[in-house]
Design a protein around this motif. Structure first.
Motif, PDB file in Angstrom:
ATOM      1  N   LYS A  51      39.143  47.379  23.817  1.00  0.00           N
ATOM      2  CA  LYS A  51      39.475  45.786  23.817  1.00  0.00           C
ATOM      3  C   LYS A  51      39.833  45.437  25.278  1.00  0.00           C
ATOM      4  O   LYS A  51      40.547  46.125  25.887  1.00  0.00           O
ATOM      5  N   TYR A  52      39.570  44.179  25.761  1.00  0.00           N
ATOM      6  CA  TYR A  52      39.662  43.789  27.116  1.00  0.00           C
ATOM      7  C   TYR A  52      40.739  42.378  26.869  1.00  0.00           C
ATOM      8  O   TYR A  52      40.569  41.489  26.144  1.00  0.00           O
ATOM      9  N   ASN A  53      41.599  42.259  27.934  1.00  0.00           N
ATOM     10  CA  ASN A  53      42.493  41.104  28.084  1.00  0.00           C
ATOM     11  C   ASN A  53      43.245  41.018  29.348  1.00  0.00           C
ATOM     12  O   ASN A  53      43.021  42.091  30.043  1.00  0.00           O
ATOM     13  N   HIS A  54      43.988  40.077  29.491  1.00  0.00           N
ATOM     14  CA  HIS A  54      44.781  40.023  30.575  1.00  0.00           C
ATOM     15  C   HIS A  54      43.886  39.716  31.986  1.00  0.00           C
ATOM     16  O   HIS A  54      43.994  40.619  32.960  1.00  0.00           O
ATOM     17  N   PHE A  55      43.112  38.774  31.997  1.00  0.00           N
ATOM     18  CA  PHE A  55      42.050  38.460  32.916  1.00  0.00           C
ATOM     19  C   PHE A  55      42.724  37.695  34.280  1.00  0.00           C
ATOM     20  O   PHE A  55      43.572  37.068  34.085  1.00  0.00           O
ATOM     21  N   ALA A  56      42.016  38.336  35.294  1.00  0.00           N
ATOM     22  CA  ALA A  56      42.583  37.895  36.505  1.00  0.00           C
ATOM     23  C   ALA A  56      41.429  37.521  37.402  1.00  0.00           C
ATOM     24  O   ALA A  56      40.872  38.580  37.831  1.00  0.00           O
ATOM     25  N   TRP A  57      41.204  36.169  37.830  1.00  0.00           N
ATOM     26  CA  TRP A  57      40.108  35.932  38.928  1.00  0.00           C
ATOM     27  C   TRP A  57      40.435  36.255  39.989  1.00  0.00           C
ATOM     28  O   TRP A  57      41.451  35.875  40.644  1.00  0.00           O
ATOM     29  N   HIS A  58      39.292  36.947  40.950  1.00  0.00           N
ATOM     30  CA  HIS A  58      39.410  37.269  42.364  1.00  0.00           C
ATOM     31  C   HIS A  58      39.385  35.726  43.034  1.00  0.00           C
ATOM     32  O   HIS A  58      38.640  34.814  42.263  1.00  0.00           O
ATOM     33  N   PRO A  59      39.911  35.345  44.007  1.00  0.00           N
ATOM     34  CA  PRO A  59      39.954  34.007  44.429  1.00  0.00           C
ATOM     35  C   PRO A  59      38.566  33.535  44.785  1.00  0.00           C
ATOM     36  O   PRO A  59      38.503  32.476  44.992  1.00  0.00           O
ATOM     37  N   ALA A  60      37.690  34.415  45.335  1.00  0.00           N
ATOM     38  CA  ALA A  60      36.470  34.296  45.717  1.00  0.00           C
ATOM     39  C   ALA A  60      35.399  33.995  44.490  1.00  0.00           C
ATOM     40  O   ALA A  60      34.483  33.632  44.541  1.00  0.00           O
ATOM     41  N   GLU A  61      35.874  34.480  43.205  1.00  0.00           N
ATOM     42  CA  GLU A  61      35.310  34.327  41.995  1.00  0.00           C
ATOM     43  C   GLU A  61      34.194  35.124  41.685  1.00  0.00           C
ATOM     44  O   GLU A  61      33.511  35.106  40.647  1.00  0.00           O
ATOM     45  N   ASN A  62      33.958  36.276  42.697  1.00  0.00           N
ATOM     46  CA  ASN A  62      32.983  37.307  42.515  1.00  0.00           C
ATOM     47  C   ASN A  62      33.348  38.406  41.603  1.00  0.00           C
ATOM     48  O   ASN A  62      32.629  39.239  41.440  1.00  0.00           O
ATOM     49  N   GLN A  63      35.040  38.655  41.419  1.00  0.00           N
ATOM     50  CA  GLN A  63      35.259  39.636  40.478  1.00  0.00           C
ATOM     51  C   GLN A  63      36.304  39.273  39.620  1.00  0.00           C
ATOM     52  O   GLN A  63      36.708  38.249  39.822  1.00  0.00           O
ATOM     53  N   ILE A  64      36.481  40.021  38.524  1.00  0.00           N
ATOM     54  CA  ILE A  64      37.631  39.789  37.680  1.00  0.00           C
ATOM     55  C   ILE A  64      38.114  41.218  37.536  1.00  0.00           C
ATOM     56  O   ILE A  64      37.596  41.981  37.131  1.00  0.00           O
ATOM     57  N   ALA A  65      39.653  40.915  37.352  1.00  0.00           N
ATOM     58  CA  ALA A  65      40.213  42.262  36.843  1.00  0.00           C
ATOM     59  C   ALA A  65      40.680  42.054  35.511  1.00  0.00           C
ATOM     60  O   ALA A  65      40.771  40.731  35.032  1.00  0.00           O
ATOM     61  N   PHE A  66      41.075  42.999  34.827  1.00  0.00           N
ATOM     62  CA  PHE A  66      41.387  42.972  33.362  1.00  0.00           C
ATOM     63  C   PHE A  66      42.049  44.382  32.888  1.00  0.00           C
ATOM     64  O   PHE A  66      41.891  45.429  33.646  1.00  0.00           O
TER      65      PHE A  66
END
Length: 104
Positions: A51-66
């Protein structure tokens, strides 16, 4: 649907979705993206044991951390991953981490 996170420009939302229907089940909550108006929901991950959660977008919007949790081995520590959205290739960054954030 849980843990929505708006992209820095506010045009997209990352969220965790779990589908449970007689003929379809995603297992753990998967990463999905959609427009801020709810248009074009798209499943990004398809790995039912996690399961995936706690998403954080990179400021350039090309990556997402989770954070990725193992739903099978419940004693496994959570992991922080970063995914390149154009390729959908993820890289594990941390074992035993929570709440990823980007440093400007």
């Amino acid at each position: 649907d849980l843990t929505p996170a708006f992209s820095p420009d506010g045009l997209q939302i990352a969220f965790a979705r779990r589908i449970i229907q007689p003929d379809v089940s995603t297992g753990g909550r998967q990463l999905w993206l959609m427009g801020r108006d709810g248009a074009a929901p798209t499943q990004i991950t398809n790995n039912p044991p996690y399961k995936y959660n706690h998403f954080a977008w990179h400021p350039a919007e090309n990556q997402i951390a989770f954070v990725r949790f193992d739903n099978v081995t419940l004693t496994a520590p959570p992991e922080i991953w970063v995914m390149e959205l154009s390729t959908r290739i993820g890289t594990r960054m941390v074992i035993g981490g929570f709440n990823p954030q980007w440093i400007p």
